[in-house]
Scaffold this motif. Structure first.
Motif, PDB file in Angstrom:
ATOM      1  N   THR A 274      -2.446  30.271 -46.661  1.00 25.25           N
ATOM      2  CA  THR A 274      -3.068  29.084 -47.785  1.00 25.25           C
ATOM      3  C   THR A 274      -1.507  27.953 -48.653  1.00 25.25           C
ATOM      4  OG1 THR A 274      -3.346  31.167 -48.858  1.00 25.25           O
ATOM      5  CG2 THR A 274      -5.229  30.133 -47.859  1.00 25.25           C
ATOM      6  N   GLY A 275      -2.314  27.415 -48.793  1.00 24.19           N
ATOM      7  CA  GLY A 275      -1.211  26.841 -50.867  1.00 24.19           C
ATOM      8  C   GLY A 275      -0.112  25.779 -49.706  1.00 24.19           C
ATOM      9  N   SER A 276      -0.508  24.841 -48.968  1.00 25.22           N
ATOM     10  CA  SER A 276       0.245  23.582 -48.494  1.00 25.22           C
ATOM     11  C   SER A 276       0.996  22.987 -49.632  1.00 25.22           C
ATOM     12  CB  SER A 276       0.116  23.216 -47.132  1.00 25.22           C
ATOM     13  OG  SER A 276      -0.559  24.126 -45.927  1.00 25.22           O
ATOM     14  N   CYS A 277       2.339  23.394 -49.655  1.00 23.27           N
ATOM     15  CA  CYS A 277       3.174  22.195 -50.213  1.00 23.27           C
ATOM     16  C   CYS A 277       4.519  22.279 -50.360  1.00 23.27           C
ATOM     17  CB  CYS A 277       2.542  22.325 -51.768  1.00 23.27           C
ATOM     18  SG  CYS A 277       4.032  21.555 -53.513  1.00 23.27           S
ATOM     19  N   HIS A 278       5.036  21.544 -49.463  1.00 24.51           N
ATOM     20  CA  HIS A 278       6.125  20.608 -48.902  1.00 24.51           C
ATOM     21  C   HIS A 278       7.414  19.505 -49.449  1.00 24.51           C
ATOM     22  CE1 HIS A 278       5.067  23.509 -45.988  1.00 24.51           C
ATOM     23  NE2 HIS A 278       3.896  23.185 -45.670  1.00 24.51           N
ATOM     24  N   GLN A 279       8.515  19.986 -49.450  1.00 26.31           N
ATOM     25  CA  GLN A 279       9.217  18.892 -50.813  1.00 26.31           C
ATOM     26  C   GLN A 279       9.764  17.766 -49.676  1.00 26.31           C
ATOM     27  OE1 GLN A 279      10.417  19.823 -54.487  1.00 26.31           O
ATOM     28  NE2 GLN A 279      10.755  17.285 -55.110  1.00 26.31           N
TER      29      GLN A 279
ATOM     30  N   ILE B 232       4.403  16.332 -50.022  1.00 30.34           N
ATOM     31  CA  ILE B 232       3.786  16.447 -48.646  1.00 30.34           C
ATOM     32  C   ILE B 232       2.712  18.181 -49.202  1.00 30.34           C
ATOM     33  CG2 ILE B 232       3.047  16.607 -46.952  1.00 30.34           C
ATOM     34  CD1 ILE B 232       6.102  15.514 -47.653  1.00 30.34           C
ATOM     35  N   ASP B 233       1.597  17.208 -49.671  1.00 25.29           N
ATOM     36  CA  ASP B 233       0.108  18.583 -49.900  1.00 25.29           C
ATOM     37  C   ASP B 233       0.781  19.445 -51.198  1.00 25.29           C
ATOM     38  OD1 ASP B 233      -1.373  17.544 -47.453  1.00 25.29           O
ATOM     39  OD2 ASP B 233      -1.029  18.809 -46.616  1.00 25.29           O
ATOM     40  N   CYS B 234      -0.358  19.459 -52.325  1.00 26.63           N
ATOM     41  CA  CYS B 234      -0.435  20.875 -53.104  1.00 26.63           C
ATOM     42  C   CYS B 234      -1.435  21.221 -53.319  1.00 26.63           C
ATOM     43  CB  CYS B 234       0.005  19.154 -54.065  1.00 26.63           C
ATOM     44  SG  CYS B 234       0.210  20.312 -55.601  1.00 26.63           S
ATOM     45  N   GLY B 235      -1.587  22.486 -52.719  1.00 25.39           N
ATOM     46  CA  GLY B 235      -2.412  23.261 -52.371  1.00 25.39           C
ATOM     47  C   GLY B 235      -2.484  24.460 -53.161  1.00 25.39           C
ATOM     48  N   LEU B 236      -3.662  25.120 -53.145  1.00 26.68           N
ATOM     49  CA  LEU B 236      -4.040  26.214 -53.629  1.00 26.68           C
ATOM     50  C   LEU B 236      -3.726  27.826 -52.784  1.00 26.68           C
ATOM     51  CD1 LEU B 236      -4.730  27.199 -56.920  1.00 26.68           C
ATOM     52  CD2 LEU B 236      -6.973  27.330 -55.502  1.00 26.68           C
ATOM     53  N   GLU B 237      -2.919  28.447 -52.873  1.00 29.91           N
ATOM     54  CA  GLU B 237      -3.666  29.462 -52.378  1.00 29.91           C
ATOM     55  C   GLU B 237      -4.485  30.669 -52.916  1.00 29.91           C
ATOM     56  OE1 GLU B 237       0.476  31.858 -53.264  1.00 29.91           O
ATOM     57  OE2 GLU B 237       1.788  30.973 -51.540  1.00 29.91           O
ATOM     58  N   GLN B 238      -4.701  30.637 -51.566  1.00 30.80           N
ATOM     59  CA  GLN B 238      -6.232  31.265 -51.850  1.00 30.80           C
ATOM     60  C   GLN B 238      -6.201  33.007 -51.412  1.00 30.80           C
ATOM     61  OE1 GLN B 238      -8.166  28.448 -49.425  1.00 30.80           O
ATOM     62  NE2 GLN B 238      -9.746  27.825 -51.200  1.00 30.80           N
ATOM     63  N   GLY B 239      -6.809  33.612 -51.522  1.00 28.99           N
ATOM     64  CA  GLY B 239      -7.426  34.882 -50.372  1.00 28.99           C
ATOM     65  C   GLY B 239      -6.123  35.645 -50.666  1.00 28.99           C
ATOM     66  N   ALA B 240      -6.099  36.492 -50.094  1.00 35.70           N
ATOM     67  CA  ALA B 240      -4.797  37.746 -50.134  1.00 35.70           C
ATOM     68  C   ALA B 240      -3.058  36.742 -49.908  1.00 35.70           C
ATOM     69  CB  ALA B 240      -4.715  38.012 -48.259  1.00 35.70           C
TER      70      ALA B 240
ATOM     71  N   HIS C 198      -4.969  22.406 -49.502  1.00 40.12           N
ATOM     72  CA  HIS C 198      -3.588  21.673 -49.315  1.00 40.12           C
ATOM     73  C   HIS C 198      -3.892  20.835 -50.664  1.00 40.12           C
ATOM     74  CE1 HIS C 198      -2.499  22.050 -45.522  1.00 40.12           C
ATOM     75  NE2 HIS C 198      -3.809  22.964 -45.193  1.00 40.12           N
ATOM     76  N   VAL C 199      -5.107  20.952 -51.889  1.00 44.88           N
ATOM     77  CA  VAL C 199      -5.243  20.145 -52.383  1.00 44.88           C
ATOM     78  C   VAL C 199      -5.490  20.523 -53.778  1.00 44.88           C
ATOM     79  CG1 VAL C 199      -5.717  17.787 -51.420  1.00 44.88           C
ATOM     80  CG2 VAL C 199      -7.558  19.236 -52.158  1.00 44.88           C
ATOM     81  N   GLY C 200      -5.481  21.667 -53.985  1.00 48.27           N
ATOM     82  CA  GLY C 200      -6.126  22.320 -55.125  1.00 48.27           C
ATOM     83  C   GLY C 200      -5.279  22.609 -56.088  1.00 48.27           C
ATOM     84  N   ARG C 201      -3.958  22.557 -55.785  1.00 49.02           N
ATOM     85  CA  ARG C 201      -2.766  22.261 -56.953  1.00 49.02           C
ATOM     86  C   ARG C 201      -2.686  21.022 -57.912  1.00 49.02           C
ATOM     87  NH1 ARG C 201       2.357  25.453 -56.683  1.00 49.02           N
ATOM     88  NH2 ARG C 201       2.388  25.338 -54.145  1.00 49.02           N
ATOM     89  N   ILE C 202      -3.570  19.885 -57.262  1.00 50.71           N
ATOM     90  CA  ILE C 202      -3.574  18.968 -58.380  1.00 50.71           C
ATOM     91  C   ILE C 202      -3.758  18.738 -59.338  1.00 50.71           C
ATOM     92  CG2 ILE C 202      -3.846  16.210 -57.959  1.00 50.71           C
ATOM     93  CD1 ILE C 202      -4.785  16.793 -54.993  1.00 50.71           C
ATOM     94  N   PRO C 203      -4.500  19.324 -60.287  1.00 54.11           N
ATOM     95  CA  PRO C 203      -4.717  20.021 -61.221  1.00 54.11           C
ATOM     96  C   PRO C 203      -3.239  20.402 -62.129  1.00 54.11           C
ATOM     97  CG  PRO C 203      -6.342  20.465 -60.218  1.00 54.11           C
ATOM     98  CD  PRO C 203      -5.446  20.049 -59.515  1.00 54.11           C
ATOM     99  N   ALA C 204      -2.795  21.064 -61.822  1.00 57.03           N
ATOM    100  CA  ALA C 204      -1.278  21.629 -61.851  1.00 57.03           C
ATOM    101  C   ALA C 204      -0.571  20.861 -62.126  1.00 57.03           C
ATOM    102  CB  ALA C 204      -0.762  23.061 -61.277  1.00 57.03           C
ATOM    103  N   LEU C 205      -0.375  19.876 -60.773  1.00 59.24           N
ATOM    104  CA  LEU C 205       0.480  18.928 -60.415  1.00 59.24           C
ATOM    105  C   LEU C 205       0.816  18.135 -61.958  1.00 59.24           C
ATOM    106  CD1 LEU C 205       3.537  17.907 -58.656  1.00 59.24           C
ATOM    107  CD2 LEU C 205       0.993  15.809 -57.555  1.00 59.24           C
ATOM    108  N   LEU C 206      -0.413  17.344 -62.414  1.00 57.89           N
ATOM    109  CA  LEU C 206      -1.360  16.437 -63.055  1.00 57.89           C
ATOM    110  C   LEU C 206      -0.586  16.835 -64.191  1.00 57.89           C
ATOM    111  CD1 LEU C 206      -4.232  14.787 -61.976  1.00 57.89           C
ATOM    112  CD2 LEU C 206      -2.079  14.004 -61.779  1.00 57.89           C
ATOM    113  N   ALA C 207      -0.920  18.224 -64.724  1.00 61.73           N
ATOM    114  CA  ALA C 207      -1.373  19.052 -65.849  1.00 61.73           C
ATOM    115  C   ALA C 207       0.750  19.160 -66.305  1.00 61.73           C
ATOM    116  CB  ALA C 207      -1.202  20.105 -66.479  1.00 61.73           C
ATOM    117  N   ALA C 208       1.781  18.949 -65.124  1.00 62.25           N
ATOM    118  CA  ALA C 208       3.401  18.852 -65.512  1.00 62.25           C
ATOM    119  C   ALA C 208       3.551  17.989 -65.989  1.00 62.25           C
ATOM    120  CB  ALA C 208       3.385  19.320 -64.411  1.00 62.25           C
ATOM    121  N   GLY C 209       2.489  16.528 -65.760  1.00 66.16           N
ATOM    122  CA  GLY C 209       3.211  15.179 -66.452  1.00 66.16           C
ATOM    123  C   GLY C 209       3.854  14.125 -64.896  1.00 66.16           C
TER     124      GLY C 209
END
Length: 481
Positions: free
Chosen positions: A16-21, A32-40, A70-81
């Motif tokens: 989980t948590g795919s997020c690559h620059q 490319i993607d901004c995902g949330l790490e989930q579970g373990a 793959h998209v769950g960290r978008i709120p944090a990305l927007l909060a960062a500006g």
């Protein structure tokens, strides 16, 4: 640093948590993607954590598909500006606000004003890109990058991303490919994935890099057989399923079963000669009890032009594969509780599809509380049950005899209902599919980076791919960040 270059902000510790620059030069990059790490994979409180990396110079966020990992960290990305474009396929552009709204309400705030403000910002940034067409996303001081989305077969709208990077005076261009999540063959709704024509660097998922899937060709027949057997007992069939992707596949296949049963009933002459034939499927309600799944299913139906040929043919024949006559949609919590009580007390045969897929929350839990103690009912699993989830405990009861209990909302419930597992519903490519994607490009990659998988899966996939390249006399550098 040699460009283009990669850095990873997720999707390396597990699945989980795919997020690559992708760094094009020292000051310009794509995400490319901004995902949330989930579970373990997730640290405590990670869903509320800041983005954790510098967003300066990111020209665009490119989404492969709309699952939260793959998209769950978008709120944090927007909060960062971040206020750049969110690029995705046309189906994903329709589905993304639905998924993000639900996650925001559950994890951040259900305040209508905050939700509306958040969604307005998301929708303002979304840019839908057609499949198979190049799109210029960055151009600065002679460095240019275009992207092309190709169907990934994992989820409606899912894509892998081809990035073509050009530097002044350098030929040919550099081609960097991000696989996102690749689908398994045989999806009833989606077109099959095709390997890229060219890749210099391939960032490849490895979820099932250490295993092969069971044969998928007869999964609808196996689902039908399970339902047939369960209906003999006159109980309710409970199918835990996630709202996005799996639910729509199930509805499509159940509609196919109902359609065939209807045709068989019309052709049958004389009285039925066995108990299964006597079952009246035409009166069997199929209950979809998930407001989010209903919204996503409506979006899927509206996007039928992106379905595969066979699925579009059903629509052309006047059938409604995701909205057939026997489908009953339950929206409000009050109606949900009424349906639970009715099915528990009457024992009328029915199929219930409800979330979530691992029985760890959502409306399926109320059905389980009401019906697990009654052997007339049956729980049918069509997806992976993570270790430690209630779904895994219930699934372990399949074929077993004896006293089994499961914890649901802090209270133990005895499992007397039957349990069955129907395989063939994995949304991910297996080891063979992943290796084929990596090794069947017209121009083979010189470098492969394995992400989005457990350590054992990555190691096994690395060995298989390396052997494939050796067989054709090609060398490849395979890294695991």
């Amino acid at each position: 640093m040699e460009f283009p270059a990669l850095s990873h902000h997720g999707g390396t510790r597990g699945v989980t948590g795919s997020c690559h620059q992708l760094h094009l030069d020292a000051t310009t990059s794509l995400l490319i993607d901004c995902g949330l790490e989930q579970g373990a994979d997730a640290a405590p409180g990670s869903e509320f954590a800041p983005i954790g990396f510098d967003i300066a110079g990111i020209k665009a966020l490119i989404i492969t598909h709309v699952h939260l990992d793959h998209v769950g960290r978008i709120p944090a990305l927007l909060a960062a500006g971040y206020r750049g474009p969110i690029l995705c396929s046309e189906p994903s552009a329709k589905l993304l606000p639905l998924v993000l709204e639900d996650a925001y309400k559950l994890g951040i705030s259900a305040d209508p004003t905050q939700v509306d403000r958040y969604l307005a910002l998301v929708e303002r940034l979304i840019v839908a890109i057609p499949f198979e067409q190049w799109h210029l996303v960055a151009e600065q001081e002679g460095v240019a990058c275009s992207i092309r989305l190709q169907r990934a077969g994992h989820l409606l709208g899912s894509a892998y991303v081809e990035c073509d990077v050009r530097y002044p005076g350098v030929e040919p261009s550099s081609r960097v490919v991000f696989s996102g999540d690749l689908g398994a063959p045989g999806n009833p709704l989606l077109r099959a994935v095709k390997p890229p024509e060219r890749a210099d660097i391939l960032i490849l998922e490895s979820t099932y890099g250490d295993r092969l899937h069971a044969d998928r060709s007869d999964r609808q027949q196996r689902l039908e057989a399970v339902i047939d057997r369960a209906l003999v007992d006159g109980g309710t069939i409970l199918i835990p399923a996630f709202s996005l992707g799996r639910t729509q596949e199930l509805l499509y296949e159940i509609e196919g079963i109902l359609h065939r049963k209807s045709l068989q009933a019309e052709q049958r002459q004389g009285p039925a000669d066995d108990s299964l034939a006597a079952l009246d499927w035409s009166r069997l309600p199929v209950i979809l009890d998930s407001p989010l799944a209903q919204r996503i299913t409506r979006a899927y139906a509206e996007l039928h032009e992106y379905w595969n040929c066979e699925a579009r043919q059903r629509v052309g024949e006047g059938r409604d594969p995701l909205g057939f006559g026997q489908l009953v949609c339950v929206d409000t919590h009050g109606k949900h509780q009424q349906v639970v009580n009715y099915l528990k007390s009457t024992g009328r045969p029915a199929i219930v599809i409800a979330g979530n897929g691992m029985c760890s929350g959502g409306r399926i839990v109320n059905y389980l509380k009401a019906m697990l103690g009654d052997p007339r009912h049956e729980v049918v699993f069509v997806g992976y049950q993570a270790k430690g989830t209630p779904g895994a405990v219930i699934q372990a009861n399949e074929g077993a005899e004896g006293f089994v209990q499961v914890d649901l909302d802090g209270r133990m419930h005895e499992v007397r209902a039957k349990t069955r597992t129907v395989t063939g519903y994995s949304g991910h490519a297996d080891q063979a599919g992943l290796a084929c994607f990596a090794s069947n490009a017209t121009q083979l990659p010189a470098s492969i980076v394995l992400v989005h998988g457990a350590a054992a899966a990555k190691a096994a996939l690395r060995n298989v791919i390396a052997r494939r390249f050796e067989q054709v006399g090609r060398s490849v550098a395979i890294s695991i960040p």
